[in-house]
Design a protein around this motif. Structure first.
Motif, PDB file in Angstrom:
ATOM      1  N   GLY A 129      26.188 -18.511  20.958  1.00 11.41           N
ATOM      2  CA  GLY A 129      27.401 -17.719  20.109  1.00 11.41           C
ATOM      3  C   GLY A 129      28.213 -18.459  19.447  1.00 11.41           C
ATOM      4  N   PRO A 130      29.277 -18.072  19.293  1.00 14.35           N
ATOM      5  CA  PRO A 130      30.352 -18.926  18.570  1.00 14.35           C
ATOM      6  C   PRO A 130      31.008 -19.757  19.247  1.00 14.35           C
ATOM      7  N   ARG A 148      34.039 -10.969  28.843  1.00 10.34           N
ATOM      8  CA  ARG A 148      32.637 -10.543  28.310  1.00 10.34           C
ATOM      9  C   ARG A 148      32.721  -9.175  28.699  1.00 10.34           C
ATOM     10  N   GLN A 152      29.897  -8.887  24.538  1.00 14.88           N
ATOM     11  CA  GLN A 152      31.004  -9.251  23.426  1.00 14.88           C
ATOM     12  C   GLN A 152      31.713 -10.373  24.077  1.00 14.88           C
ATOM     13  N   ARG A 154      35.224 -12.765  24.270  1.00  8.88           N
ATOM     14  CA  ARG A 154      36.456 -12.927  23.755  1.00  8.88           C
ATOM     15  C   ARG A 154      37.173 -14.026  24.190  1.00  8.88           C
ATOM     16  N   GLN A 164      35.710 -14.271  19.222  1.00  8.66           N
ATOM     17  CA  GLN A 164      34.958 -13.322  19.662  1.00  8.66           C
ATOM     18  C   GLN A 164      33.703 -13.109  18.804  1.00  8.66           C
ATOM     19  N   GLY A 165      32.680 -12.596  19.700  1.00  6.46           N
ATOM     20  CA  GLY A 165      31.369 -12.831  19.317  1.00  6.46           C
ATOM     21  C   GLY A 165      30.491 -12.328  20.395  1.00  6.46           C
ATOM     22  N   SER A 166      29.085 -12.317  20.130  1.00  6.44           N
ATOM     23  CA  SER A 166      28.061 -12.127  21.334  1.00  6.44           C
ATOM     24  C   SER A 166      27.607 -13.508  21.534  1.00  6.44           C
TER      25      SER A 166
END
Length: 183
Positions: A129-130, A148, A152, A154, A164-166
């Motif tokens: 992810g990010p 989480r 998701q 953060r 933030q992201g998956s």
């Protein structure tokens, strides 16, 4: 030498009490395992702090880890601090690892020197992810938080959402503190 301090670490699943260490007493709790037998590090536990004073000359990396229950959703919080000095470089990372001890998510503070000037960064990332990296703040205590919920992620630094992201859906099974220093 730069000092790295860890005041409080807590990992909790969304549904129950979880792992917590406030570093009371005068030594690491029995739930912690030393990650690198080659690493030499100098630390003390006092006044509710894990205080890392320095590192060995031949292998200046050290980590400790503790097994936690299998968390699908979690909220990891750590109060960390650092004091800059003349050290060429230092790192402090808080990791959550899966069953095979691969990093699921992390948050790090790094100090490097560029032409003699200290450059500090804060980073946070999620496997698959990010990732974010930003200038780091000055000395003092700061709050790291990674959560989480329903896949998701953060990440928060001093209460501000910075990522933030998956990402990965693997369960968190270990919490780890990673320290890197220059002797």
């Amino acid at each position: 030498m730069k000092k790295l301090l860890l005041l409080l670490l807590a990992v909790v699943p969304a549904w129950a009490a979880g792992f917590f260490d406030d570093f009371d007493g005068d030594r690491l709790g029995a739930h912690w395992s030393i990650g690198s037998p080659k690493g030499a590090w100098y630390y003390s536990v006092h006044d509710s702090l894990l205080d890392v004073h320095g590192f060995g000359a031949y292998f200046p990396n050290q980590w400790i880890y503790a097994r936690v229950g299998a968390f699908e959703d979690f909220d990891l919080r750590a109060r960390v601090g650092w004091i800059q000095a003349d050290s060429p470089g230092q790192s402090l990372c808080v990791w959550l690892l899966d069953q095979s001890r691969e990093i699921l998510t992390d948050m790090c503070y790094r100090l490097e020197r560029l032409d003699g000037r200290p450059i500090t960064t804060i980073s946070a990332s999620v496997a698959g992810g990010p990732r974010v990296e930003m200038p780091g703040p000055a000395d003092g205590f700061h709050d790291f938080r990674i959560s989480r919920e329903a896949n998701q992620f953060r990440a928060y630094f001093d209460g501000r959402n910075i990522l933030q992201g998956s990402g990965t859906s693997a369960d968190a099974r270990y919490v780890s503190l990673f320290f890197r220093g220059t002797p």
